[in-house]
Design a protein around this motif. Sequence first.
Motif, mmCIF file in Angstrom:
data_model
loop_
_atom_site.group_PDB
_atom_site.id
_atom_site.type_symbol
_atom_site.label_atom_id
_atom_site.label_comp_id
_atom_site.label_asym_id
_atom_site.label_seq_id
_atom_site.Cartn_x
_atom_site.Cartn_y
_atom_site.Cartn_z
ATOM 1 N N ASP A 43 96.866 71.426 87.230
ATOM 2 C CA ASP A 43 96.318 70.240 87.881
ATOM 3 C C ASP A 43 94.808 70.172 87.664
ATOM 4 O OD1 ASP A 43 96.019 72.480 89.464
ATOM 5 O OD2 ASP A 43 95.902 71.328 91.313
ATOM 6 N N GLU A 44 94.266 68.975 87.692
ATOM 7 C CA GLU A 44 92.861 68.746 87.371
ATOM 8 C C GLU A 44 91.909 69.453 88.339
ATOM 9 O OE1 GLU A 44 91.269 67.180 84.846
ATOM 10 O OE2 GLU A 44 93.213 67.060 83.878
ATOM 11 N N ASP A 45 92.315 69.588 89.607
ATOM 12 C CA ASP A 45 91.433 70.199 90.599
ATOM 13 C C ASP A 45 91.218 71.684 90.339
ATOM 14 O OD1 ASP A 45 91.291 67.740 91.839
ATOM 15 O OD2 ASP A 45 92.902 68.184 93.256
ATOM 16 N N ASN A 46 92.205 72.373 89.806
ATOM 17 C CA ASN A 46 92.129 73.827 89.608
ATOM 18 C C ASN A 46 92.118 74.228 88.140
ATOM 19 O OD1 ASN A 46 92.142 74.386 92.391
ATOM 20 N ND2 ASN A 46 94.360 74.161 92.447
ATOM 21 N N LEU A 47 91.877 73.297 87.247
ATOM 22 C CA LEU A 47 91.887 73.606 85.819
ATOM 23 C C LEU A 47 90.789 74.602 85.450
ATOM 24 C CD1 LEU A 47 93.422 72.924 83.258
ATOM 25 C CD2 LEU A 47 91.753 71.110 82.829
ATOM 26 N N HIS A 48 89.639 74.517 86.135
ATOM 27 C CA HIS A 48 88.542 75.444 85.834
ATOM 28 C C HIS A 48 88.908 76.889 86.194
ATOM 29 C CE1 HIS A 48 87.972 73.965 89.937
ATOM 30 N NE2 HIS A 48 87.441 75.145 90.196
ATOM 31 N N ILE A 49 89.767 77.092 87.189
ATOM 32 C CA ILE A 49 90.219 78.449 87.532
ATOM 33 C C ILE A 49 91.089 79.004 86.410
ATOM 34 C CG2 ILE A 49 91.615 79.804 89.143
ATOM 35 C CD1 ILE A 49 90.659 77.926 91.362
ATOM 36 N N SER A 50 91.974 78.167 85.887
ATOM 37 C CA SER A 50 92.830 78.596 84.784
ATOM 38 C C SER A 50 92.004 78.932 83.552
ATOM 39 C CB SER A 50 93.837 77.492 84.462
ATOM 40 O OG SER A 50 94.595 77.827 83.337
ATOM 41 N N GLU A 51 91.024 78.092 83.222
ATOM 42 C CA GLU A 51 90.174 78.358 82.057
ATOM 43 C C GLU A 51 89.324 79.619 82.270
ATOM 44 O OE1 GLU A 51 87.975 74.863 81.045
ATOM 45 O OE2 GLU A 51 89.784 73.639 80.892
ATOM 46 N N PHE A 52 88.831 79.799 83.488
ATOM 47 C CA PHE A 52 88.069 81.010 83.804
ATOM 48 C C PHE A 52 88.912 82.263 83.586
ATOM 49 C CE2 PHE A 52 87.876 84.034 87.408
ATOM 50 C CZ PHE A 52 86.771 84.762 87.010
ATOM 51 N N LEU A 53 90.145 82.242 84.062
ATOM 52 C CA LEU A 53 91.016 83.412 83.913
ATOM 53 C C LEU A 53 91.403 83.656 82.457
ATOM 54 C CD1 LEU A 53 93.263 83.053 87.072
ATOM 55 C CD2 LEU A 53 91.561 84.820 86.618
ATOM 56 N N GLN A 54 91.594 82.588 81.688
ATOM 57 C CA GLN A 54 91.919 82.762 80.270
ATOM 58 C C GLN A 54 90.739 83.356 79.513
ATOM 59 O OE1 GLN A 54 93.366 78.922 79.060
ATOM 60 N NE2 GLN A 54 95.254 79.142 80.226
ATOM 61 N N ILE A 55 89.531 82.882 79.805
ATOM 62 C CA ILE A 55 88.332 83.448 79.176
ATOM 63 C C ILE A 55 88.185 84.912 79.579
ATOM 64 C CG2 ILE A 55 85.795 83.392 79.202
ATOM 65 C CD1 ILE A 55 86.028 80.326 79.502
ATOM 66 N N THR A 56 88.393 85.202 80.852
ATOM 67 C CA THR A 56 88.260 86.571 81.344
ATOM 68 C C THR A 56 89.278 87.493 80.687
ATOM 69 O OG1 THR A 56 87.432 85.748 83.461
ATOM 70 C CG2 THR A 56 88.268 88.000 83.416
ATOM 71 N N LYS A 57 90.513 87.033 80.556
ATOM 72 C CA LYS A 57 91.542 87.863 79.923
ATOM 73 C C LYS A 57 91.191 88.141 78.463
ATOM 74 C CE LYS A 57 96.430 88.083 78.790
ATOM 75 N NZ LYS A 57 97.718 87.388 78.800
ATOM 76 N N ARG A 58 90.804 87.103 77.736
ATOM 77 C CA ARG A 58 90.475 87.276 76.319
ATOM 78 C C ARG A 58 89.288 88.217 76.140
ATOM 79 N NH1 ARG A 58 87.068 83.851 73.623
ATOM 80 N NH2 ARG A 58 87.451 82.240 75.163
#
Length: 184
Positions: free
Chosen positions: A127-142
């Motif tokens: 969802d648009e409201d929490n998309l930045h959390i998902s992107e943050f976690l993907q960057i952190t994992k990588r």
Amino acid sequence: MNRREALRNLAIITGGIILVPSCNFSQEEVLVAYDNLSIKPSQAELLASIADTIIPATDTKGAADISVQDFILVMVNDCMEQDAQETFTQGLNDFESFSKNAGGKAFLKQERGTRERVITQGMSLEDEDNLHISEFLQITKRMTIQGFMASEYMMTEVRPYSLIPGTYNGEVLISNIDKESING
């Protein structure tokens, strides 16, 4: 009392009164090592906990043991564009409240299984409201995986790096070959 001593004491007291308001220790300071990011020590600790959840300590050291969070912050600060840095910072800021909603308490106080579930849920947000959390976690994992695999610990103790082409020994039995080398 001497007039010079009185003026000196008055100057010291005035300087002390001027400096007292700037000595507010109640606010958490921002780490100054990162020019483009405003990261507080508590956020760096949260990032270390997330990285340690992604790569936990087993018979080898975990991500937090080799300070992968510093690698992540340096890479985001130096190598990412401004909008990606803002997304990362916003995701880091909002992750704690997301963790409280998803796991019931602060991320640092959760058990390992709950932490893993919270990170998995966070990475699958669309969802648009929490998309930045998902992107943050993907960057952190990588960045966690990249930092761990390129760390000095990994390259010297776990899988020692040897220069290519390495030594040549034409008479080796397959049963005598050591662990595989990750030389590329």
